[in-house]
Design a protein around this motif. Structure first.
Motif, PDB file in Angstrom:
ATOM      1  N   UNK A  55      13.912  34.433  84.189  1.00 16.76           N
ATOM      2  CA  UNK A  55      13.920  33.716  82.914  1.00 16.76           C
ATOM      3  C   UNK A  55      15.249  33.954  82.185  1.00 16.76           C
ATOM      4  N   UNK A  56      15.659  35.221  82.098  1.00 24.70           N
ATOM      5  CA  UNK A  56      16.924  35.542  81.425  1.00 24.70           C
ATOM      6  C   UNK A  56      18.109  34.904  82.142  1.00 24.70           C
ATOM      7  N   UNK A  57      18.093  34.914  83.469  1.00 23.21           N
ATOM      8  CA  UNK A  57      19.181  34.307  84.238  1.00 23.21           C
ATOM      9  C   UNK A  57      19.239  32.800  84.030  1.00 23.21           C
ATOM     10  N   UNK A  58      18.069  32.174  83.924  1.00 20.91           N
ATOM     11  CA  UNK A  58      18.027  30.735  83.652  1.00 20.91           C
ATOM     12  C   UNK A  58      18.693  30.424  82.325  1.00 20.91           C
ATOM     13  N   UNK A  59      18.435  31.254  81.314  1.00 18.20           N
ATOM     14  CA  UNK A  59      19.072  31.056  80.014  1.00 18.20           C
ATOM     15  C   UNK A  59      20.580  31.276  80.105  1.00 18.20           C
ATOM     16  N   UNK A  60      20.994  32.354  80.769  1.00 18.17           N
ATOM     17  CA  UNK A  60      22.432  32.627  80.895  1.00 18.17           C
ATOM     18  C   UNK A  60      23.136  31.517  81.659  1.00 18.17           C
ATOM     19  N   UNK A  61      22.479  30.979  82.664  1.00 18.54           N
ATOM     20  CA  UNK A  61      23.075  29.886  83.444  1.00 18.54           C
ATOM     21  C   UNK A  61      23.299  28.641  82.587  1.00 18.54           C
ATOM     22  N   UNK A  62      22.623  28.592  81.454  1.00 14.95           N
ATOM     23  CA  UNK A  62      22.787  27.479  80.520  1.00 14.95           C
ATOM     24  C   UNK A  62      23.542  27.916  79.260  1.00 14.95           C
ATOM     25  N   UNK A  63      24.421  28.899  79.447  1.00 10.77           N
ATOM     26  CA  UNK A  63      25.372  29.337  78.405  1.00 10.77           C
ATOM     27  C   UNK A  63      24.694  29.918  77.179  1.00 10.77           C
ATOM     28  N   UNK A  64      23.595  30.644  77.391  1.00 12.55           N
ATOM     29  CA  UNK A  64      22.911  31.337  76.311  1.00 12.55           C
ATOM     30  C   UNK A  64      23.241  32.824  76.396  1.00 12.55           C
ATOM     31  N   UNK A  65      23.662  33.411  75.283  1.00 12.20           N
ATOM     32  CA  UNK A  65      23.860  34.856  75.232  1.00 12.20           C
ATOM     33  C   UNK A  65      22.493  35.520  75.058  1.00 12.20           C
ATOM     34  N   UNK A  66      22.173  36.440  75.955  1.00  9.97           N
ATOM     35  CA  UNK A  66      20.876  37.106  75.938  1.00  9.97           C
ATOM     36  C   UNK A  66      21.043  38.529  75.416  1.00  9.97           C
ATOM     37  N   UNK A  67      20.349  38.849  74.321  1.00  5.23           N
ATOM     38  CA  UNK A  67      20.294  40.198  73.780  1.00  5.23           C
ATOM     39  C   UNK A  67      18.895  40.761  74.032  1.00  5.23           C
ATOM     40  N   UNK A  68      18.803  42.085  74.089  1.00  4.57           N
ATOM     41  CA  UNK A  68      17.514  42.720  74.365  1.00  4.57           C
ATOM     42  C   UNK A  68      17.069  43.585  73.191  1.00  4.57           C
ATOM     43  N   UNK A  69      15.816  43.409  72.802  1.00  7.77           N
ATOM     44  CA  UNK A  69      15.237  44.125  71.675  1.00  7.77           C
ATOM     45  C   UNK A  69      15.386  45.630  71.824  1.00  7.77           C
ATOM     46  N   UNK A  70      15.069  46.154  72.995  1.00  7.22           N
ATOM     47  CA  UNK A  70      15.073  47.597  73.176  1.00  7.22           C
ATOM     48  C   UNK A  70      16.478  48.188  73.022  1.00  7.22           C
ATOM     49  N   UNK A  71      17.496  47.437  73.425  1.00  7.72           N
ATOM     50  CA  UNK A  71      18.877  47.902  73.274  1.00  7.72           C
ATOM     51  C   UNK A  71      19.343  47.776  71.823  1.00  7.72           C
ATOM     52  N   UNK A  72      19.028  46.645  71.194  1.00  3.39           N
ATOM     53  CA  UNK A  72      19.417  46.457  69.796  1.00  3.39           C
ATOM     54  C   UNK A  72      18.787  47.523  68.898  1.00  3.39           C
ATOM     55  N   UNK A  73      17.526  47.856  69.153  1.00  5.91           N
ATOM     56  CA  UNK A  73      16.840  48.847  68.322  1.00  5.91           C
ATOM     57  C   UNK A  73      17.512  50.212  68.442  1.00  5.91           C
ATOM     58  N   UNK A  74      17.841  50.628  69.666  1.00  8.30           N
ATOM     59  CA  UNK A  74      18.506  51.923  69.865  1.00  8.30           C
ATOM     60  C   UNK A  74      19.890  51.922  69.230  1.00  8.30           C
ATOM     61  N   UNK A  75      20.623  50.828  69.393  1.00  7.31           N
ATOM     62  CA  UNK A  75      21.959  50.744  68.798  1.00  7.31           C
ATOM     63  C   UNK A  75      21.892  50.794  67.274  1.00  7.31           C
ATOM     64  N   UNK A  76      20.875  50.160  66.699  1.00  8.04           N
ATOM     65  CA  UNK A  76      20.717  50.176  65.245  1.00  8.04           C
ATOM     66  C   UNK A  76      20.435  51.587  64.743  1.00  8.04           C
ATOM     67  N   UNK A  77      19.571  52.315  65.450  1.00 10.93           N
ATOM     68  CA  UNK A  77      19.250  53.680  65.034  1.00 10.93           C
ATOM     69  C   UNK A  77      20.461  54.593  65.156  1.00 10.93           C
ATOM     70  N   UNK A  78      21.232  54.430  66.227  1.00 10.17           N
ATOM     71  CA  UNK A  78      22.440  55.241  66.376  1.00 10.17           C
ATOM     72  C   UNK A  78      23.462  54.901  65.296  1.00 10.17           C
TER      73      UNK A  78
END
Length: 411
Positions: A55-78
């Motif tokens: 699913x994520x690859x399908x979006x990227x193949x159509x020029x969509x930047x994919x961000x991930x909740x679990x990574x954003x949450x950790x980055x925000x806390x740091x």
């Protein structure tokens, strides 16, 4: 891009989206726990992850930047530092049932012993009792919940990133969700908006925060144009929450002038508006025929701001007429799930045949298992991108449910 969140339609070219890759939380429970966690089945995680990656690859193949909740949450806390991480844990533990006491401190110390990313993933996956060398002495744990395996429940619904928050214009609603199993989820988005460098102090409006008593979920919130949104009156979203967010949008110069409240059946099979109705082109919508009465009838209220500063409501039962008036269309195409066949429509709607994600006008992402509905969409001129769905669909949510658009191009 005016702000890091900018969504003025359901169909504008999708530029940035937030996903959550399924993790241990989607199989970290027993069949007996499924009603408590709002799940009907236990997905096979390795295949669910493969499908989600597709699913994520399908979006990227159509020029969509994919961000991930679990990574954003950790980055925000740091980014926020120790005080923010401490406040986040205190709130998360309180909402997990441990506002104070020995177990509060034990769980907090256990989670703080991890890296921030590990801590976020562990909270999402749940904390089992056998992970800690600790025997609770309180009566509830000793006498009533002795056999329950978790101190902190897993959050298997997290891969449906659509629901805890919803992008609307240059802002979002951070939602108070209906059932306890999901209410902690929106704390991650609140933390990201307040502390992640990509979002904090970047002009993002919070139209409604999570500290409410009335319930609303993102699957019920559809941005139909830069002036019109539709919200389902559903099992998961209450009428008074819709009135509240309407007042906020009108009062805060959001640009939105109309809110369409659409009442759908209140049941698990049709839990959100987007499980039975989605916008896929400027004049085309998917609709599950089971929500419509004879002649396409369904209770709909158009909410505007009256000259007296109060909400003005106009009721109608002709959905097609309401949509044409609100969107200034001469005509529109309501495309029935399963081609309108009652048996096929119910089967494919259960597997989210109506839960389409538009990534551009007339271009949609759907589950491959809904082959009848997909063929009907193609016959109506849509470009259909099918993604794998044998395990993801067990969670009762489709491509729209699994995605939170953050930025779309204006039409």
């Amino acid at each position: 891009m005016k702000t890091p969140i900018h969504v003025t339609s359901e169909i504008g070219k999708l530029d940035v989206v937030m996903l959550k890759r399924p993790g241990a939380e989607v199989e970290n429970f027993t069949p007996e726990m499924m009603p408590r966690l709002l799940f009907d089945d236990i997905p096979y995680l390795p295949v669910a992850q493969q499908e989600h990656d597709h699913f994520a690859s399908t979006l990227r193949d159509n020029d969509v930047e994919v961000l991930y909740l679990e990574q954003l949450a950790a980055e925000a806390l740091d980014a926020g530092g120790e005080a923010v991480k401490d406040a986040f844990l205190v709130q998360m533990l309180a909402e997990s049932g441990y506002a104070a006491g020995i177990l509060h401190h034990v769980l907090k110390d256990y989670l703080l012993s991890m890296t921030t990313q590990e801590m976020v993933i562990k909270i999402m996956a749940g904390v089992r009792k056998n992970e800690l060398d600790f025997v609770p002495l309180d009566l509830v744990s000793a006498a009533e919940e002795q056999d329950y395996p978790f101190f902190m429940d897993p959050m298997p619904n997290l891969y449906f990133t659509r629901d805890p928050a919803a992008s609307i214009g240059d802002g979002l609603s951070i939602n108070h969700m209906t059932f306890p199993a999901r209410q902690r989820e929106s704390l991650f988005m609140e933390t990201i908006i307040n502390h992640h460098p990509r979002f904090a102090d970047q002009g993002v409006n919070v139209w409604r925060d999570r500290n409410q008593t009335t319930r609303i979920e993102g699957g019920d919130e559809l941005v139909l144009s830069d002036t019109v949104i539709a919200i389902g009156v559903s099992e998961r979203t209450s009428a008074n929450a819709i009135e509240d967010i309407a007042r906020n949008l009108f009062a805060k110069d959001s640009g939105f002038e109309k809110v369409l409240a659409i009442r759908i059946p209140h049941n698990h099979a049709m839990m959100h508006l987007d499980t039975v109705f989605t916008m896929i082109n400027t004049d085309q919508f998917t609709v599950h025929p089971g929500i419509l009465g004879e002649g396409g009838q369904i209770d709909t209220w158009t909410i505007t701001l009256g000259n007296d500063g109060e909400l003005h409501l106009e009721h109608d039962r002709d959905l097609k007429r309401v949509l044409k008036q609100a969107l200034n269309l001469d005509d529109l195409d309501l495309i029935p799930t399963g081609g309108g066949d009652p048996l096929i429509a119910d089967r494919e709607q259960w597997n989210d045949g109506s839960n389409t994600l538009a990534i551009a006008p007339g271009v949609v992402v759907t589950y491959n298992r809904n082959y009848v509905s997909n063929q009907v969409l193609r016959e109506h001129g849509l470009k259909v991108l099918e993604v794998l769905s044998s395990e993801l669909s067990r969670g009762r949510g489709g491509p729209r449910c699994m995605s939170m658009p953050l930025v779309r191009e204006d039409l």
